[in-house]
Design an enzyme around this catalytic site. Structure first.
Site, PDB file in Angstrom:
ATOM      1  N   SER A  27      31.989  40.951  32.634  1.00 18.43           N
ATOM      2  CA  SER A  27      31.662  40.748  34.393  1.00 18.43           C
ATOM      3  C   SER A  27      31.886  39.040  33.852  1.00 18.43           C
ATOM      4  O   SER A  27      30.484  38.870  34.090  1.00 18.43           O
ATOM      5  CB  SER A  27      30.858  41.536  34.951  1.00 18.43           C
ATOM      6  N   HIS A  41      36.969  41.028  34.052  1.00 15.05           N
ATOM      7  CA  HIS A  41      36.359  41.763  35.531  1.00 15.05           C
ATOM      8  C   HIS A  41      35.326  40.104  36.372  1.00 15.05           C
ATOM      9  O   HIS A  41      34.517  39.895  36.091  1.00 15.05           O
ATOM     10  CB  HIS A  41      34.802  42.756  35.146  1.00 15.05           C
ATOM     11  N   ASP A  56      34.163  39.449  40.547  1.00 17.59           N
ATOM     12  CA  ASP A  56      32.902  39.978  41.024  1.00 17.59           C
ATOM     13  C   ASP A  56      33.292  38.744  42.799  1.00 17.59           C
ATOM     14  O   ASP A  56      32.738  37.881  41.945  1.00 17.59           O
ATOM     15  CB  ASP A  56      31.874  40.112  40.390  1.00 17.59           C
ATOM     16  N   MET A  60      32.119  38.434  45.727  1.00 15.57           N
ATOM     17  CA  MET A  60      31.258  39.500  46.983  1.00 15.57           C
ATOM     18  C   MET A  60      31.110  37.908  48.535  1.00 15.57           C
ATOM     19  O   MET A  60      31.339  36.851  48.432  1.00 15.57           O
ATOM     20  CB  MET A  60      29.591  38.912  46.794  1.00 15.57           C
ATOM     21  N   HIS A  65      36.751  42.778  41.603  1.00 14.98           N
ATOM     22  CA  HIS A  65      35.888  44.168  42.354  1.00 14.98           C
ATOM     23  C   HIS A  65      35.606  43.324  44.018  1.00 14.98           C
ATOM     24  O   HIS A  65      34.445  42.575  43.866  1.00 14.98           O
ATOM     25  CB  HIS A  65      34.855  44.073  41.812  1.00 14.98           C
ATOM     26  N   MET A  87      33.708  42.814  47.230  1.00 10.70           N
ATOM     27  CA  MET A  87      32.711  43.244  48.015  1.00 10.70           C
ATOM     28  C   MET A  87      32.612  42.818  49.005  1.00 10.70           C
ATOM     29  O   MET A  87      31.578  41.665  49.029  1.00 10.70           O
ATOM     30  CB  MET A  87      31.066  43.353  47.155  1.00 10.70           C
ATOM     31  N   MET A 145      29.896  52.619  41.134  1.00  8.57           N
ATOM     32  CA  MET A 145      28.795  51.947  40.872  1.00  8.57           C
ATOM     33  C   MET A 145      27.365  52.585  40.305  1.00  8.57           C
ATOM     34  O   MET A 145      26.768  53.378  41.159  1.00  8.57           O
ATOM     35  CB  MET A 145      28.466  50.673  41.698  1.00  8.57           C
ATOM     36  N   ASP A 182      30.150  50.097  35.891  1.00  9.85           N
ATOM     37  CA  ASP A 182      30.303  48.677  36.810  1.00  9.85           C
ATOM     38  C   ASP A 182      28.374  49.038  36.733  1.00  9.85           C
ATOM     39  O   ASP A 182      28.244  49.633  38.045  1.00  9.85           O
ATOM     40  CB  ASP A 182      30.732  47.880  37.941  1.00  9.85           C
ATOM     41  N   GLY A 218      28.381  42.934  31.726  1.00  8.97           N
ATOM     42  CA  GLY A 218      27.916  41.480  32.534  1.00  8.97           C
ATOM     43  C   GLY A 218      26.785  40.714  31.423  1.00  8.97           C
ATOM     44  O   GLY A 218      26.897  40.127  30.269  1.00  8.97           O
TER      45      GLY A 218
HETATM   46  C1  DX5 Z   1      27.167  43.896  40.733  1.00  9.29           C
HETATM   47  C2  DX5 Z   1      28.626  43.834  39.610  1.00  9.29           C
HETATM   48  C3  DX5 Z   1      28.853  43.722  38.865  1.00  9.29           C
HETATM   49  C4  DX5 Z   1      27.367  42.851  37.271  1.00  9.29           C
HETATM   50  C5  DX5 Z   1      27.644  43.787  36.423  1.00  9.29           C
HETATM   51  O1  DX5 Z   1      27.153  44.001  42.053  1.00  9.29           O
HETATM   52  O2  DX5 Z   1      29.956  44.396  40.168  1.00  9.29           O
HETATM   53  O3  DX5 Z   1      30.146  43.597  37.900  1.00  9.29           O
HETATM   54  O4  DX5 Z   1      28.662  41.594  37.387  1.00  9.29           O
HETATM   55  O5  DX5 Z   1      26.387  42.873  35.942  1.00  9.29           O
HETATM   56  P1  DX5 Z   1      25.274  43.633  34.935  1.00  9.29           P
HETATM   57  O6  DX5 Z   1      26.496  44.425  33.702  1.00  9.29           O
HETATM   58  O7  DX5 Z   1      24.921  42.727  34.373  1.00  9.29           O
HETATM   59  O8  DX5 Z   1      24.740  44.977  35.534  1.00  9.29           O
HETATM   60 ZN    ZN Z   2      32.018  44.010  39.200  1.00  7.53          ZN
END
Ligand code: DX5
Ligand code: ZN
Length: 222
Positions: free
Chosen positions: A6, A31, A33, A35, A64, A66, A135, A173, A195
């Site tokens: 991530s 990956h 993210d 947001m 992904h 969000m 999640m 994730d 991540g």
């Molecule tokens: C959280 C994200 C994840 C995040 C994971 O909202 O969707 O993809 O970056 O990070 P780690 O592996 O550090 O929990």
């Molecule tokens: Zn994610």
């Protein structure tokens, strides 16, 4: 096991070399993210960063979203280089329509579930999905603690998939590390997002390989 580092946890001041590190590793996907500050209480990055990543990424981009009402942006994300796209169950009023749109755009179509959303709500759409993203933390931030109950959710989803003889893959994730990776594999996970575990590692390429073979790191606390 497919590993999807991530990028949210990468060092953005040297993003190019972080991408090259992932290119040279056993990772299968990037990956990303996205947001919107509405669906989740955080804002990450958008199209310019994603397009820059796409230019040098040697592996497909798993995006992904969000984002509330993501249908507004699906085509743009495909055009910006996404090969896999997941939308949140909780952010789509007409989820069937969103999934059909992803199929029309010829990307892998996925649905992400927040920790409180039960997998049985996917019963009538599972056959249409290329993947489900469970999640295992509340979305919005990297570096959170893995919610143990997610393992049981994966097991239930896996049996739904097997019952239907579907090809749907399971992605997990949030809070993934070399301690819980073997348990997640056993529960039926196909894709692990990681991540902090990857980008805070002293040897990220090795950590990605360890996750891929689900090898527990020495001294891992469970
Ligand atoms: C959280 C994200 C994840 C995040 C994971 O909202 O969707 O993809 O970056 O990070 P780690 O592996 O550090 O929990
Ligand atoms: Zn994610």
């Amino acid at each position: 096991m497919i590993i999807a580092p991530s990028i949210l946890s990468a060092d953005f001041s040297r993003l190019g070399s972080e991408i090259e590190m992932v290119n040279s590793s056993a990772a299968g996907l990037f990956h990303l993210d996205i947001m919107d500050g509405m669906f989740v209480p955080n804002i990450s990055y958008g199209f310019p960063v994603m397009e820059a990543i796409k230019k040098i990424a040697a592996k497909p981009l798993d995006v992904h979203l969000m984002v509330m009402d993501p249908d507004r942006y699906l085509e743009r994300f495909r055009d910006a280089g996404a090969s896999w796209i997941s939308v949140h169950y909780e952010a789509c009023t007409h989820l069937h329509r969103s999934i059909q749109l992803l199929k029309k755009l010829e990307v892998k179509a996925g649905v992400a579930l927040n920790p409180h959303t039960p997998v049985h709500l996917l019963e009538d759409i599972l056959d249409d999905l290329d993947f489900v993203l469970i999640m295992s933390v509340n979305p919005g931030f990297g570096g959170q603690r893995f919610i143990e109950r997610s393992l049981e959710k994966v097991r239930r989803l896996k049996s739904m998939i097997l019952e239907r003889n579907a090809k749907t893959l399971i992605e997990v994730d949030g809070g993934v590390d070399t301690g819980n990776a073997p348990l997640l594999k056993q529960a039926g996970v196909d894709i692990l997002v990681a991540g902090n575990t990857v980008f805070r590692s002293a040897d990220p390429v090795k950590t990605i390989s360890d996750l891929a073979v689900c090898q527990e790191a020495p001294g891992t606390v469970k």
